[in-house]
Enzyme design. Structure first.
Site, PDB file in Angstrom:
ATOM      1  N   GLY A 115      26.266  39.345 -51.122  1.00  0.00           N
ATOM      2  CA  GLY A 115      26.468  38.409 -50.021  1.00  0.00           C
ATOM      3  C   GLY A 115      26.172  36.958 -50.392  1.00  0.00           C
ATOM      4  O   GLY A 115      26.756  36.031 -49.832  1.00  0.00           O
ATOM      5  N   GLU A 138      27.139  46.084 -56.341  1.00  0.00           N
ATOM      6  CA  GLU A 138      27.268  47.068 -55.252  1.00  0.00           C
ATOM      7  C   GLU A 138      27.537  48.505 -55.684  1.00  0.00           C
ATOM      8  O   GLU A 138      27.240  49.435 -54.924  1.00  0.00           O
ATOM      9  CB  GLU A 138      28.356  46.621 -54.266  1.00  0.00           C
ATOM     10  CG  GLU A 138      28.015  45.344 -53.485  1.00  0.00           C
ATOM     11  CD  GLU A 138      28.396  44.060 -54.209  1.00  0.00           C
ATOM     12  OE1 GLU A 138      28.847  44.126 -55.372  1.00  0.00           O
ATOM     13  OE2 GLU A 138      28.241  42.986 -53.599  1.00  0.00           O
TER      14      GLU A 138
END
Ligand code: QUE
Length: 357
Positions: A115, A138
């Site tokens: 993010g 991720e």
């Protein structure tokens, strides 16, 4: 100053200044921070007093370590709709930054992951320092490179984006400049002076096309040499092994190579979620032919498929909740990840599609 204590906004001269202020959580983005930042950018877009935006993080360690995926995990366990709202609002913010019409300058003075990449790399200027650590990690939490990762990774020199997506490799400043993910290198202790000079630039009366030249001049004057990129040194190995047409071909290629580099990378990939590896490969292939907004719609579809699956919850449990770092992925091997399961991550969502306008 804003109402949300985890994000600060202030006007410094002609600059709108954003400070991610959640240092104990490495400035990881909460839904409230995301919404507040998006609203402030809409305001500054129309406000002639804000000629440019700078975004930075509080604390010695991080610019921004990611999204508040722990909260998303808890929401998923309890059946709350935060699993939809969080990604919807985060991706809409990423889009607002991508299309922001004024200079947007991110000071990446620390950990910048997931993010944190999404609120920086879509802007025009990305300043790395000696403390920068960049990654899209991720696949280690049973997810996939999101926040526009499909767009920016698929547009790096091939197959660098695939390499970063599958392994979650960490880049330092030299690596970030080499890939183009960073645009400048400035020593951390010169950032305060750099901000001060940017803030006193009086551009209100200027012709708008001179503005970028003036910002560039200031950033370049404070820039230093970042040193040699390790990624650049590895580029032949990366190209040889990751320039393949499937994840299993990448694994096969690494297995056939007895070098230390190959065995280290094979070991890394074997710890990642097999489902994450397969969907991330498909994601980058599809993204190469999609514009930015279509990439975000695809990522939203993928995020919701992950919310309905197994590995995201197991990944967050292993990395952020129990911290045993021993996830039990299901399915446990790449061979068991069917084509049907991969394709299901890309299905249209009908009524609940990400609509950007
Ligand atoms: C992989 C990831 C993330 C991660 C660790 C990984 C990620 C993320 C965080 C994170 C870090 C600090 C926090 C927080 C979340 O860690 O995406 O709330 O305080 O956001 O191995 O993808």
């Amino acid at each position: 100053m804003s109402g949300d204590p985890n994000i600060l906004f202030e006007q410094q001269g002609s600059i709108g200044m954003v400070t991610l202020d959640r240092p104990k959580a490495l400035n990881a983005l909460t839904l409230e921070m995301i919404e507040a930042l998006h609203a402030k950018l809409e305001e500054w877009r129309e406000d002639a007093a804000a000629q440019a935006v700078i975004i930075q993080g509080t604390g010695p360690k991080a610019f921004c370590a990611g999204g508040d995926v722990r909260a998303v995990y808890e929401a998923g366990c309890e059946g709350s709709d935060l699993t939809q709202r969080f990604f919807r609002e985060e991706y809409k913010l990423n889009r607002a930054i991508k299309h922001f019409p004024k200079p947007f300058i991110a000071l990446l003075d620390g950990i910048t992951m997931g993010g944190g990449m999404g609120v920086s790399v879509h802007g025009r200027y990305r300043v790395a320092t000696e403390k920068t650590i960049m990654a899209m990690p991720e696949t280690a939490i049973g997810f996939f490179p999101d926040v526009g990762g499909s767009y920016f990774l698929s547009r790096l020199q091939e197959p660098l984006g695939l390499y970063l997506a599958l392994t979650g490799a960490r880049l330092d400043a030299a690596d970030a400049l080499y890939t183009g993910l960073a645009t400048h290198y400035i020593a951390s202790d010169r950032l305060v002076d750099t901000i001060r000079e940017l803030a006193v630039l009086d551009i209100v009366e200027d012709e708008p096309w001179t503005w970028d030249a003036k910002i560039s001049e200031i950033l370049e004057r404070h820039s230093d040499v970042a040193g040699e990129s390790g990624l650049a040194k590895d580029i032949r190995d990366i190209s040889r092994h990751f320039g393949q047409n499937s994840v299993s071909a990448v694994l096969h290629s690494l297995r056939e190579d007895s070098s230390e580099w190959a065995s280290e990378h094979l070991e890394i990939l074997q710890k990642r979620s097999p489902t994450s590896l397969a969907i991330s490969f498909e994601e980058l292939q599809r993204a190469a032919n999609l514009d930015f907004d279509s990439c975000m719609r695809m990522e939203y579809r993928m995020s919701q498929a992950c919310m309905a699956g197994h590995d995201f919850y197991e990944g967050i449990r292993a990395v952020l909740v129990d911290k045993d770092h021993a996830p039990k992925w299901s399915p446990a091997t790449l061979d068991e990840v069917t084509r049907e399961v991969v394709q299901a991550h890309f299905h249209a969502l009908g009524e609940s599609e990400l609509v950007v306008a």
